[in-house]
Write a protein that holds these residues in place. Structure first.
Motif, PDB file in Angstrom:
ATOM      1  N   CYS A   7     -41.081   1.792  -9.710  1.00  0.00           N
ATOM      2  CA  CYS A   7     -41.652   2.623  -8.650  1.00  0.00           C
ATOM      3  C   CYS A   7     -40.831   3.897  -8.442  1.00  0.00           C
ATOM      4  O   CYS A   7     -41.019   4.604  -7.455  1.00  0.00           O
ATOM      5  CB  CYS A   7     -41.812   1.841  -7.349  1.00  0.00           C
ATOM      6  SG  CYS A   7     -40.314   1.595  -6.399  1.00  0.00           S
ATOM      7  N   GLY A   8     -39.920   4.196  -9.397  1.00  0.00           N
ATOM      8  CA  GLY A   8     -39.224   5.471  -9.394  1.00  0.00           C
ATOM      9  C   GLY A   8     -37.878   5.504  -8.709  1.00  0.00           C
ATOM     10  O   GLY A   8     -37.271   6.573  -8.579  1.00  0.00           O
ATOM     11  N   SER A   9     -37.372   4.352  -8.273  1.00  0.00           N
ATOM     12  CA  SER A   9     -36.080   4.322  -7.575  1.00  0.00           C
ATOM     13  C   SER A   9     -34.915   4.410  -8.562  1.00  0.00           C
ATOM     14  O   SER A   9     -35.026   3.990  -9.718  1.00  0.00           O
ATOM     15  CB  SER A   9     -35.946   3.024  -6.774  1.00  0.00           C
ATOM     16  OG  SER A   9     -36.937   2.932  -5.783  1.00  0.00           O
ATOM     17  N   ASP A  10     -33.808   4.934  -8.087  1.00  0.00           N
ATOM     18  CA  ASP A  10     -32.552   4.839  -8.815  1.00  0.00           C
ATOM     19  C   ASP A  10     -31.885   3.533  -8.399  1.00  0.00           C
ATOM     20  O   ASP A  10     -31.738   3.257  -7.207  1.00  0.00           O
ATOM     21  CB  ASP A  10     -31.641   6.020  -8.489  1.00  0.00           C
ATOM     22  CG  ASP A  10     -32.220   7.341  -8.973  1.00  0.00           C
ATOM     23  OD1 ASP A  10     -32.960   7.321  -9.969  1.00  0.00           O
ATOM     24  OD2 ASP A  10     -31.934   8.379  -8.351  1.00  0.00           O
ATOM     25  N   VAL A  11     -31.497   2.735  -9.387  1.00  0.00           N
ATOM     26  CA  VAL A  11     -31.035   1.367  -9.133  1.00  0.00           C
ATOM     27  C   VAL A  11     -29.636   1.175  -9.705  1.00  0.00           C
ATOM     28  O   VAL A  11     -29.366   1.547 -10.852  1.00  0.00           O
ATOM     29  CB  VAL A  11     -32.001   0.337  -9.759  1.00  0.00           C
ATOM     30  CG1 VAL A  11     -31.459  -1.079  -9.582  1.00  0.00           C
ATOM     31  CG2 VAL A  11     -33.388   0.465  -9.149  1.00  0.00           C
ATOM     32  N   THR A  12     -28.767   0.579  -8.903  1.00  0.00           N
ATOM     33  CA  THR A  12     -27.440   0.182  -9.362  1.00  0.00           C
ATOM     34  C   THR A  12     -27.347  -1.339  -9.289  1.00  0.00           C
ATOM     35  O   THR A  12     -27.599  -1.926  -8.238  1.00  0.00           O
ATOM     36  CB  THR A  12     -26.340   0.794  -8.478  1.00  0.00           C
ATOM     37  OG1 THR A  12     -26.406   2.219  -8.569  1.00  0.00           O
ATOM     38  CG2 THR A  12     -24.961   0.321  -8.927  1.00  0.00           C
ATOM     39  N   VAL A  13     -27.011  -1.962 -10.395  1.00  0.00           N
ATOM     40  CA  VAL A  13     -26.820  -3.408 -10.456  1.00  0.00           C
ATOM     41  C   VAL A  13     -25.322  -3.691 -10.516  1.00  0.00           C
ATOM     42  O   VAL A  13     -24.615  -3.123 -11.357  1.00  0.00           O
ATOM     43  CB  VAL A  13     -27.517  -4.015 -11.692  1.00  0.00           C
ATOM     44  CG1 VAL A  13     -27.198  -5.504 -11.816  1.00  0.00           C
ATOM     45  CG2 VAL A  13     -29.030  -3.804 -11.608  1.00  0.00           C
ATOM     46  N   VAL A  14     -24.845  -4.538  -9.620  1.00  0.00           N
ATOM     47  CA  VAL A  14     -23.433  -4.929  -9.609  1.00  0.00           C
ATOM     48  C   VAL A  14     -23.325  -6.369 -10.083  1.00  0.00           C
ATOM     49  O   VAL A  14     -23.980  -7.258  -9.535  1.00  0.00           O
ATOM     50  CB  VAL A  14     -22.817  -4.786  -8.201  1.00  0.00           C
ATOM     51  CG1 VAL A  14     -21.374  -5.263  -8.210  1.00  0.00           C
ATOM     52  CG2 VAL A  14     -22.906  -3.346  -7.734  1.00  0.00           C
ATOM     53  N   GLU A  15     -22.524  -6.579 -11.103  1.00  0.00           N
ATOM     54  CA  GLU A  15     -22.319  -7.922 -11.650  1.00  0.00           C
ATOM     55  C   GLU A  15     -20.852  -8.325 -11.528  1.00  0.00           C
ATOM     56  O   GLU A  15     -19.990  -7.502 -11.219  1.00  0.00           O
ATOM     57  CB  GLU A  15     -22.767  -7.975 -13.118  1.00  0.00           C
ATOM     58  CG  GLU A  15     -24.265  -8.151 -13.308  1.00  0.00           C
ATOM     59  CD  GLU A  15     -24.747  -9.558 -12.955  1.00  0.00           C
ATOM     60  OE1 GLU A  15     -23.904 -10.405 -12.578  1.00  0.00           O
ATOM     61  OE2 GLU A  15     -25.957  -9.811 -13.058  1.00  0.00           O
TER      62      GLU A  15
END
Length: 261
Positions: free
Chosen positions: A12-20
């Motif tokens: 849907c066009g969001s900027d996403v940060t995944v933290v692992e």
């Protein structure tokens, strides 16, 4: 679940940060999200996809408007992660992807409980049409409105429920699955025929035993044990579920559950 949620927001066009939790987990998360987006692109255009970053540094969440935790259904672990999110993303709304744990109990780990709301996504997230929005007793009403808008922006339907054991979806879904397991134990019918009774007889898209394989038998066991403590013995997990989890048969993710995968 985390990869699926990331996929949904990216599409849907969001900027996403995944933290692992480790470099290995971060690499695996990037691969999962990339593979999921590639598979979606094979079926047709996916729109203006946002950008993805993957890291082990929770400080990267600082600019976020919304942070959703998607760690396993363990109260202490979720509380620890939520408290970390609150510190690292001071201006963000906080969502928990719990499917059964009390929002109020989790909010007790926060300095600002009104920032927390339940956002219960369903597996597989990209294809699922539903998000259960769970409102705690201290959840900011303005956050409820924002959550409803976010879910609509994802192209999904949101249902809004008050904080209660199992909410609406887990309580109903787990009860059906547990009864299907008891029927299998008692020799009432085969795995396939029990599922077919629900898919053809009641038009469920997937039967309760196959759904349990997709969700994860270990996840279903944790939820059932929690609901049994909160709501009584009608949610007591049957022996077949405990035995399969003890044997490492977690469903699709392990290659074997009620079905071979």
């Amino acid at each position: 679940m985390g990869a699926g949620i990331a996929h949904a927001f990216l599409v849907c066009g969001s900027d996403v940060t995944v933290v692992e939790s480790s470099p290995e987990a971060a690499a695996a998360a990037r691969d999962r999200v990339s593979a999921s987006l590639a598979k979606a692109a094979e079926r047709g255009p996916v729109g203006d996809v946002g950008s993805l970053s993957v890291t082990t540094d929770a400080a990267a969440l600082g600019p976020a408007r919304l942070v959703i935790e998607a760690v396993p259904e363990l109260p202490d672990l979720k509380a620890e992660v939520l408290a970390s999110i609150e510190k690292c993303a001071p201006d963000a709304s906080i969502g928990t992807n719990t499917s059964s744990l009390s929002i109020d109990a989790l909010a007790a780990s926060l300095v600002e409980p009104p920032r927390l709301i339940g956002l219960h996504f369903f597996n597989p997230v990209p294809a699922s049409a539903l998000v259960e929005i769970v409102v705690g007793s201290q959840t900011d009403p303005a956050l409820v409105e924002r959550a409803q808008a976010w879910v609509a922006d994802l192209g999904k339907t949101g249902i809004t429920v008050t904080d209660s054991p199992g909410f609406a979806s887990s309580r109903l879904g787990v009860m059906l699955a547990l009864e299907a397991m008891r029927m299998l134990e008692e020799g009432v019918a085969t795995t396939e025929d029990i599922d077919t009774a629900m898919t053809l007889g009641y038009r469920h898209p997937v039967g309760p035993l196959r759904t349990t394989d997709i969700v994860g038998l270990d996840v279903r066991l944790n939820i059932a044990e929690h609901l049994a403590r909160e709501l009584g013995p009608r949610f007591e997990p049957p022996a077949i579920l405990r035995d399969k989890v003890a044997a490492g048969e977690f469903g699709r993710k392990s290659g074997q559950g009620f079905y071979p995968w």
